[in-house]
Design a protein around this motif. Structure first.
Motif, mmCIF file in Angstrom:
data_model
loop_
_atom_site.group_PDB
_atom_site.id
_atom_site.type_symbol
_atom_site.label_atom_id
_atom_site.label_comp_id
_atom_site.label_asym_id
_atom_site.label_seq_id
_atom_site.Cartn_x
_atom_site.Cartn_y
_atom_site.Cartn_z
ATOM 1 N N TYR A 1 16.835 6.441 -75.731
ATOM 2 C CA TYR A 1 17.464 6.109 -77.014
ATOM 3 C C TYR A 1 17.249 4.687 -77.497
ATOM 4 O O TYR A 1 17.429 4.418 -78.677
ATOM 5 N N SER A 2 16.914 3.784 -76.624
ATOM 6 C CA SER A 2 16.798 2.376 -77.030
ATOM 7 C C SER A 2 15.535 1.745 -76.448
ATOM 8 O O SER A 2 15.617 0.781 -75.681
ATOM 9 N N PRO A 3 14.373 2.235 -76.808
ATOM 10 C CA PRO A 3 13.147 1.740 -76.175
ATOM 11 C C PRO A 3 12.841 0.273 -76.462
ATOM 12 O O PRO A 3 12.055 -0.328 -75.739
ATOM 13 N N ARG A 4 13.461 -0.315 -77.485
ATOM 14 C CA ARG A 4 13.153 -1.698 -77.845
ATOM 15 C C ARG A 4 14.079 -2.723 -77.189
ATOM 16 O O ARG A 4 13.864 -3.933 -77.333
ATOM 17 N N PHE A 5 15.101 -2.288 -76.496
ATOM 18 C CA PHE A 5 16.118 -3.200 -75.971
ATOM 19 C C PHE A 5 15.993 -3.329 -74.460
ATOM 20 O O PHE A 5 16.271 -2.401 -73.718
ATOM 21 N N TRP A 6 15.629 -4.528 -74.005
ATOM 22 C CA TRP A 6 15.309 -4.700 -72.602
ATOM 23 C C TRP A 6 16.516 -4.462 -71.708
ATOM 24 O O TRP A 6 16.372 -4.062 -70.546
ATOM 25 N N ARG A 7 17.710 -4.683 -72.208
ATOM 26 C CA ARG A 7 18.908 -4.553 -71.359
ATOM 27 C C ARG A 7 19.173 -3.117 -70.936
ATOM 28 O O ARG A 7 19.939 -2.876 -70.004
ATOM 29 N N THR A 8 18.568 -2.142 -71.628
ATOM 30 C CA THR A 8 18.821 -0.747 -71.262
ATOM 31 C C THR A 8 17.873 -0.244 -70.180
ATOM 32 O O THR A 8 18.077 0.836 -69.637
ATOM 33 N N TYR A 9 16.854 -1.033 -69.860
ATOM 34 C CA TYR A 9 15.864 -0.580 -68.884
ATOM 35 C C TYR A 9 16.408 -0.711 -67.467
ATOM 36 O O TYR A 9 17.105 -1.670 -67.134
ATOM 37 N N ASP A 10 16.032 0.267 -66.629
ATOM 38 C CA ASP A 10 16.613 0.358 -65.297
ATOM 39 C C ASP A 10 15.744 -0.253 -64.204
ATOM 40 O O ASP A 10 16.263 -0.693 -63.174
ATOM 41 N N TYR A 11 14.451 -0.226 -64.384
ATOM 42 C CA TYR A 11 13.531 -0.686 -63.340
ATOM 43 C C TYR A 11 12.523 -1.654 -63.946
ATOM 44 O O TYR A 11 12.051 -1.439 -65.068
ATOM 45 N N TRP A 12 12.180 -2.675 -63.162
ATOM 46 C CA TRP A 12 11.283 -3.728 -63.640
ATOM 47 C C TRP A 12 10.237 -4.062 -62.599
ATOM 48 O O TRP A 12 10.505 -4.029 -61.389
ATOM 49 N N GLY A 13 9.046 -4.404 -63.096
ATOM 50 C CA GLY A 13 8.029 -4.960 -62.221
ATOM 51 C C GLY A 13 8.230 -6.451 -62.060
ATOM 52 O O GLY A 13 9.162 -7.036 -62.637
ATOM 53 N N GLN A 14 7.347 -7.057 -61.303
ATOM 54 C CA GLN A 14 7.483 -8.487 -60.988
ATOM 55 C C GLN A 14 6.909 -9.388 -62.081
ATOM 56 O O GLN A 14 7.162 -10.590 -62.099
ATOM 57 N N GLY A 15 6.136 -8.828 -62.982
ATOM 58 C CA GLY A 15 5.555 -9.591 -64.081
ATOM 59 C C GLY A 15 4.138 -10.062 -63.775
ATOM 60 O O GLY A 15 3.768 -10.256 -62.621
ATOM 61 N N THR A 16 3.371 -10.241 -64.834
ATOM 62 C CA THR A 16 2.011 -10.765 -64.707
ATOM 63 C C THR A 16 1.794 -11.787 -65.825
ATOM 64 O O THR A 16 2.167 -11.560 -66.978
ATOM 65 N N GLN A 17 1.209 -12.928 -65.469
ATOM 66 C CA GLN A 17 1.038 -14.022 -66.420
ATOM 67 C C GLN A 17 -0.166 -13.776 -67.315
ATOM 68 O O GLN A 17 -1.261 -13.466 -66.829
ATOM 69 N N VAL A 18 0.041 -13.948 -68.610
ATOM 70 C CA VAL A 18 -1.038 -13.918 -69.597
ATOM 71 C C VAL A 18 -1.059 -15.274 -70.286
ATOM 72 O O VAL A 18 -0.034 -15.712 -70.835
ATOM 73 N N THR A 19 -2.199 -15.934 -70.257
ATOM 74 C CA THR A 19 -2.351 -17.237 -70.892
ATOM 75 C C THR A 19 -3.528 -17.164 -71.850
ATOM 76 O O THR A 19 -4.632 -16.809 -71.446
ATOM 77 N N VAL A 20 -3.267 -17.498 -73.103
ATOM 78 C CA VAL A 20 -4.300 -17.473 -74.130
ATOM 79 C C VAL A 20 -4.548 -18.903 -74.590
ATOM 80 O O VAL A 20 -3.639 -19.566 -75.105
ATOM 81 N N SER A 21 -5.753 -19.374 -74.400
ATOM 82 C CA SER A 21 -6.095 -20.748 -74.775
ATOM 83 C C SER A 21 -6.673 -20.778 -76.189
ATOM 84 O O SER A 21 -7.321 -19.832 -76.639
ATOM 85 N N SER A 22 -6.427 -21.881 -76.859
ATOM 86 C CA SER A 22 -6.895 -22.021 -78.249
ATOM 87 C C SER A 22 -8.293 -22.594 -78.308
ATOM 88 O O SER A 22 -8.838 -23.061 -77.319
#
Length: 124
Positions: free
Chosen positions: A103-124
């Motif tokens: 019901y709330s795919p845009r709201f991070w607080r409703t999510y139950d499980y998370w990964g550890q994250g991956t860094q994305v860096t975009v240089s100008s």
């Protein structure tokens, strides 16, 4: 329980592309919503894109429409985020998440499980 492992982040020049992957394991996924969120230093976590595991519905933040594409590979239990035309402001840690509620795919607080994250860096 659902375990999520992201990969595919890195350093890229503005205008370039990256494909993030999120490998899921654990319980069955057919009724989950899978989302990508990002968080830059000093900023709130923000919604990027989401998809129902069946792939029937997709959701995008306005700032990525036309540049990013979310997709699933059910055979591999993997969710992808194809990112094209990257901008420096896309620099952030990108997180994959799973939500048992549709019901709330845009709201991070409703999510139950998370990964550890991956860094994305975009240089100008």
């Amino acid at each position: 329980q659902v375990q999520l492992v992201e990969s595919g982040g890195g350093l890229v020049q503005a205008g370039g592309s990256l494909r993030l992957s999120c490998a899921a394991s654990g319980r069955t996924f057919s009724n989950l919503v899978m989302g990508w969120f990002r968080q830059a230093p000093g900023k709130e976590r923000e919604f990027v894109a989401a998809i129902t595991w069946s792939g029937g519905s997709t959701y995008y933040a306005d700032f990525v429409k036309g540049r990013f594409t979310i997709s699933t590979d059910n055979a591999k239990n993997t969710v992808y985020l194809q990112m094209n035309s990257l901008k420096p402001e896309d620099t952030a840690v990108y997180y994959c998440a799973a939500d048992r509620s549709p019901y709330s795919p845009r709201f991070w607080r409703t999510y139950d499980y998370w990964g550890q994250g991956t860094q994305v860096t975009v240089s100008s």
